[in-house]
Design an enzyme around this catalytic site. Structure first.
Site, mmCIF file in Angstrom:
data_model
loop_
_atom_site.group_PDB
_atom_site.id
_atom_site.type_symbol
_atom_site.label_atom_id
_atom_site.label_comp_id
_atom_site.label_asym_id
_atom_site.label_seq_id
_atom_site.Cartn_x
_atom_site.Cartn_y
_atom_site.Cartn_z
ATOM 1 N N GLU A 245 -1.849 -6.043 -1.102
ATOM 2 C CA GLU A 245 -0.453 -6.048 -1.542
ATOM 3 C C GLU A 245 0.008 -4.618 -1.434
ATOM 4 O O GLU A 245 -0.406 -3.758 -2.211
ATOM 5 C CB GLU A 245 -0.347 -6.590 -2.971
ATOM 6 N N GLU A 377 9.409 3.808 2.063
ATOM 7 C CA GLU A 377 9.265 3.568 0.636
ATOM 8 C C GLU A 377 9.228 4.907 -0.102
ATOM 9 O O GLU A 377 8.339 5.721 0.099
ATOM 10 C CB GLU A 377 7.994 2.776 0.352
#
Length: 471
Positions: A245, A377
Site C-alpha cells: 500500500e 506526493e
C-alpha cells in the site's frame, strides 16, 4: 522520557544482539522524547525462528480459539486507549483530539472488524467434487509507516492473527512508541510465544533482512513507492508474496451544485487533518471552472481557519513528523511558486507565532495538473485546486496520475456521484464522506497491489488449496 531498548521475541522482552540505540524526537518541541534500540540481522533471525516454530501450532487453532484471543486483545486495547493516544501525540505530533480519537479509534475499528469477519469467514468451500481450502500463508513480515501508526499496524496484525499466521512487526523508526504499547497489549492478552514478534530499527536493515529471509513467506508493507519497489525486488529472490500500500495523489471532485461551498470547505479542512500526512488524502481538489472564485474563497477561509499549534492543546493541526519531512514540504511549496501556481493560502515557513517544532502553514495553491505539486506526493498540508470545465474533464484530470489509491466525489445528485465514482481509476472512492471498515482498501497503478481492511484483508494472509475428489 520513553526508553524502549528491548524487542519482543518469542513471548519475552529481550535485549538486542548488538546494543545500539537511536533517539526519538518529539516533532512539536524538537526535544528528545525517548530512545529505541536499532535491531540487526541477528535480531531478525531470532524473531523469524520464533515465528517459524510457533506457526504449526497456531495455524491449527480453531476459529473459536482465535476469536477468544482477539476478544482478549480487544479488552486490553480498550484499557490502554489513553496510553496509545498519548504515545501517538508525542511520537508524531498528532493533536490530542485526533490522537485519542480517530488514531486509536481506527485500530479499535480494525480489531472489531477482524472479529466480525472471523466469525463467519469461509475457510473451506465445497465446489462440485472439490474442496477449496484457505490456509494461513505462514510467517509474515509486517512493515508499517509512521503517519497513522495504529491504523497501519492493526490492519495487518489482526487479520494475520485471525487467519492463523505468525508474524514479525517492524514499526516505524520515527514513531515507535505506540507499537511498543501494542506489543504490551498483545502480551497481556495472552498471545502465544512466537506468534507475534517485534523488532525495532532502520528500514534499510530490518526491512531488507525480512524481505530477503528464506523463512518469511509474505511481506506486507505500507509506505513510499521507492521502498515498496525495493521490497518487491528483494522478495523476488525467494518468490514470497508481497502486499503493498503505497503513495497517492488523490483527486477530490466537487460537483457543480448548491453544496459546492460546503464541499470545498470540508475537502480543504480534511486535507489539513493529520498535517496532510495521509496516503489517501484528497490533495488535488477539482472544482468547476465556472465557480472558481467561490471555490477559492471557500478554500482560503477553510485553510486560514485551521488552528495550528501545540498538539497537547485544542488545535486542529500539529507539526509534521520530522525536520526532514518539514524540509521536503517547504521545497514543494517553493517549487509550486516557481512553477507559477497561485498561492491562495499559507505559504513557506512556520505559522505566525511559532518558532520551534516542525509546523507547516496550511497551504492552498491554484494550479494545473501538469505541475509537480499536482503530480508528486507531498505528504504535507498542501492542497492544489484545479478547475475543470465539465464532468468528463474532471474525470480525465483525476485519472491523469501515476497513482490510483483513493478518490472522492461530493455532490447532491446521487446518480451523478455514482457515475463519476465508477469512472475513477482508483481502488477506493469515498462518495459524500462515505466510510466503511469492511470496504477493501488498496490502490491501482503505482499505489500498490493487494487489498487490506475487512474480508479482503484476510485473503492477503491465506493460500488457496484445491482438494480434488473430496466429495
Amino acid at each position: 522520557m520513553r526508553d524502549h531498548l528491548q524487542f519482543y521475541i518469542d513471548g519475552k522482552w529481550v535485549d538486542p544482539v548488538e546494543p545500539r540505540s537511536a533517539e526519538v524526537i518529539n516533532p512539536a518541541t524538537e526535544a528528545v522524547a525517548g530512545h529505541i534500540s536499532l535491531g540487526s540481522v541477528a535480531d531478525v533471525d531470532r524473531a523469524v525462528a520464533a515465528a517459524r516454530r510457533a506457526f504449526p501450532a497456531w495455524s491449527e487453532t480453531t476459529r473459536d480459539q482465535r476469536l477468544d484471543l482477539l476478544r482478549a486483545i480487544q479488552a486490553e486495547y480498550q484499557r490502554r486507549l489513553p496510553d496509545l493516544g498519548a504515545a501517538i501525540r508525542e511520537e508524531m505530533g498528532a493533536p490530542s483530539g485526533l490522537a485519542n480519537g480517530f488514531h486509536v479509534g481506527l485500530g479499535a475499528g480494525h480489531l472489531q472488524t477482524a472479529i466480525e469477519v472471523l466469525e463467519h469467514f469461509a475457510f473451506e468451500e465445497l465446489r462440485g467434487v472439490t474442496m477449496i481450502r484457505r490456509e494461513p500463508i505462514g510467517v509474515c513480515a509486517l512493515i508499517t509507516p509512521w503517519n497513522w501508526p495504529m491504523n497501519q499496524t492493526c490492519v495487518k496484525v489482526f487479520p494475520a492473527l485471525a487467519t492463523g499466521c505468525t508474524m514479525i512487526l517492524k514499526p516505524p523508526q520515527l514513531a515507535p512508541f505506540s507499537a511498543q504499547i501494542l506489543a504490551e497489549i498483545l502480551d497481556a492478552a495472552g498471545v502465544p510465544p512466537g506468534v507475534f514478534n517485534m523488532v525495532q530499527g532502520q528500514g534499510s536493515v530490518i526491512g531488507t533482512a525480512l524481505s530477503t529471509h528464506e523463512d518469511v513467506d509474505m511481506v506486507s508493507f505500507t509506505g513510499s513507492e521507492p521502498v515498496g519497489v525495493q521490497i518487491q525486488k528483494d522478495a523476488a529472490t525467494t518468490v514470497k508474496r508481497v502486499g503493498l500500500e503505497l503513495g497517492g495523489k488523490s483527486a477530490f471532485i466537487v460537483l457543480d451544485d448548491a453544496a459546492l461551498v460546503e464541499n470545498v470547505t470540508g475537502a480543504t479542512a480534511g486535507m489539513m487533518g493529520n498535517s496532510g500526512q495521509t496516503c489517501s488524502a484528497g490533495s488535488r481538489l477539482l472544482v468547476p471552472a465556472a465557480r472558481l472564485d467561490e471555490a477559492l474563497a471557500a478554500a482560503k477561509a477553510a485553510a486560514d481557519g485551521v488552528t495550528v499549534g501545540d498538539p497537547a492543546g485544542d488545535v486542529a493541526m500539529g507539526p509534521v513528523v520530522s525536520k526532514a519531512q518539514y524540509n521536503i514540504i517547504q521545497d514543494y511549496i517553493a517549487r509550486g511558486v516557481a512553477e507559477g501556481a497561485t498561492l491562495i493560502a499559507g505559504g513557506p515557513g512556520r505559522p505566525d507565532g511559532i518558532d520551534k517544532g516542525w509546523f507547516v502553514r496550511p497551504t492552498v495553491f491554484l494550479g494545473d495538473n501538469d505541475m509537480d505539486i499536482a503530480r508528486e506526493e507531498i505528504f504535507g498540508p498542501v492542497l492544489v485546486i484545479i478547475p475543470y470545465v465539465h464532468v468528463d474533464d474532471a474525470v480525465a484530470i483525476a485519472n491523469d496520475s501515476p497513482f490510483g489509491l483513493a478518490g472522492y466525489v461530493n455532490g447532491l445528485d446521487t446518480a451523478q456521484v455514482h457515475a463519476v465514482a465508477r469512472r475513477l481509476r482508483t481502488g477506493w472512492v469515498s462518495m459524500n464522506g462515505g466510510f466503511d471498515f469492511h470496504a477493501p482498501f488498496g490502490g491501482y497503478k503505482r499505489s500498490g497491489n493487494g487489498r487490506e481492511w475487512g474480508e479482503f484483508g484476510f485473503h492477503e494472509y491465506l493460500e488457496v488449496k484445491s482438494m480434488l475428489g473430496y466429495a
